[in-house]
Structure formats: C-alpha cells, structure tokens
Design a protein around this motif. Structure first.
Motif, PDB file in Angstrom:
ATOM      1  N   MET A  36       0.847  -1.211   0.000  1.00  0.00           N
ATOM      2  CA  MET A  36       0.000   0.000   0.000  1.00  0.00           C
ATOM      3  C   MET A  36       0.875   1.250   0.000  1.00  0.00           C
ATOM      4  SD  MET A  36      -3.398  -0.377   0.157  1.00  0.00           S
ATOM      5  CE  MET A  36      -4.015   0.892   1.233  1.00  0.00           C
ATOM      6  N   THR A  40       0.448   3.466  -3.461  1.00  0.00           N
ATOM      7  CA  THR A  40      -0.505   4.567  -3.318  1.00  0.00           C
ATOM      8  C   THR A  40       0.178   5.797  -2.758  1.00  0.00           C
ATOM      9  OG1 THR A  40      -1.210   4.036  -1.065  1.00  0.00           O
ATOM     10  CG2 THR A  40      -2.391   2.940  -2.842  1.00  0.00           C
ATOM     11  N   TRP A 104      -7.327   0.761  -4.956  1.00  0.00           N
ATOM     12  CA  TRP A 104      -6.331  -0.075  -4.287  1.00  0.00           C
ATOM     13  C   TRP A 104      -7.061  -1.226  -3.598  1.00  0.00           C
ATOM     14  CZ3 TRP A 104      -7.585   0.005   0.822  1.00  0.00           C
ATOM     15  CH2 TRP A 104      -7.977   1.204   1.423  1.00  0.00           C
TER      16      TRP A 104
END
Length: 184
Positions: A36, A40, A104
């Motif tokens: 993550m 992102t 995501w």
C-alpha cells in the motif's frame, strides 16, 4: 450511494459505499502494508491521518468531483466487515469528456478479484449515471512496474493507450495510461 458487485465462485459479493469516519481505524491497519505504501500516494500511518483522509473522501462527495467508495466484502469475519479496498471516480470539470478511475486493494483481499469487480462496477455506474453530461472516456493510471494493476485494467476493458514519463512527487515512476470508452 451504494453499489454492489456480485459474488464469484471463490469470493463473496462486494458492497461499494462512501467512506465513513468509523473506517479510520481500519485504514491505519491497512496502511501498514508495504505494498500500500509503495503503490498509493495516500497511504495513512496514524489515526489523525486516517480521519483526515476520510474527511477528504467525504468532501469529494459533497463537491461531486471525487466519488470515493470503500469496498467491503459482504461476509464478516470475527472483527466484522472491514474495507477490502477503495475505488474512486475523479470527475473533471462539468461537461469534461474524461474522468479518472483509481483503486487499491487491502492485503487481506488481494488475489480474489476484488479490484476488477470494484473497478468494473464503478465504471459501469459512471457511464450509466452520468450518461447525459458525463465523461465519454475513463482513464486509469498506474506505475509501469505495477503489473497487478495492469492486469486489473485489462480485465476491465481498459486499453493501454500510452506510456507516461515519471512526474515526481505524485507519480515517481513511469506509468501506463489505460482508457475505456463509454459504450455506444
């Protein structure tokens, strides 16, 4: 606004709903995932940051320019339902021919078709809901070395249309631009 994605033979149905303040603690947990943080630009690391991020998503609904959904599996574990992902429609100026889809998937939900089902659901919804004055084309961007995102784009009918140079700090590596046209 809530949307639903049907179950598959290996995964439960999905509910796509706006982010809520009560999601903040789960976001902190999800933000601990290394993938993550790598893929992102909005990974959160603490509760204050998570609350701020949720407020930004809620603000996007109020303005109508960023329609962000928490993706939640309809089955619940011992801890209850928790976000399995995020999908967002970033709308341009009113009457703009193009909008962007982003997403995501949480670590605990990867590999089960969450991202493709969520992206497909939001794509179909966007083309239907904004048919009169909405985008004729949706864009999807990802870093060139994010092969999982490339697979999601292809599964959802987004054609690779360009390779983009890096644009730090928001887009630190070269990227792929995928596009999908509104059905005629």
């Amino acid at each position: 606004m809530e949307l639903a994605a049907d179950p598959t033979t290996t995964a439960p149905a999905l509910l796509l709903r706006p982010w809520r303040p009560s999601d903040a603690a789960a976001l902190v947990e999800l933000g601990r995932d290394e993938a993550m943080r790598r893929w992102t630009s909005a990974a959160v690391t603490d509760l204050a940051g998570a609350r701020r991020w949720v407020r930004e998503q809620m603000s996007g609904w109020e303005s109508g320019d960023r329609l962000a959904f928490a993706v939640v599996e309809t089955t619940t574990g011992a801890e209850g339902p928790r976000p399995a992902g995020h999908v967002v429609l970033k709308r341009g100026a009113p009457g703009s021919a193009t909008a962007e889809v982003g997403y995501w998937t949480a670590a605990h939900a990867r590999g089960r078709g969450v991202a493709p089902r969520a992206v497909e659901t939001v794509t179909d919804w966007a083309f239907r809901a904004f048919a009169a004055d909405g985008p004729a084309r949706l864009r999807l961007l990802h870093q060139i070395d994010n092969t999982a995102s490339c697979r999601v784009a292809h599964k959802c009918g987004y054609d690779l249309t360009a390779v983009l140079p890096a644009a730090p700090p928001d887009f630190p590596g070269a990227g792929h631009l995928h596009e999908r046209q509104r059905p005629q």
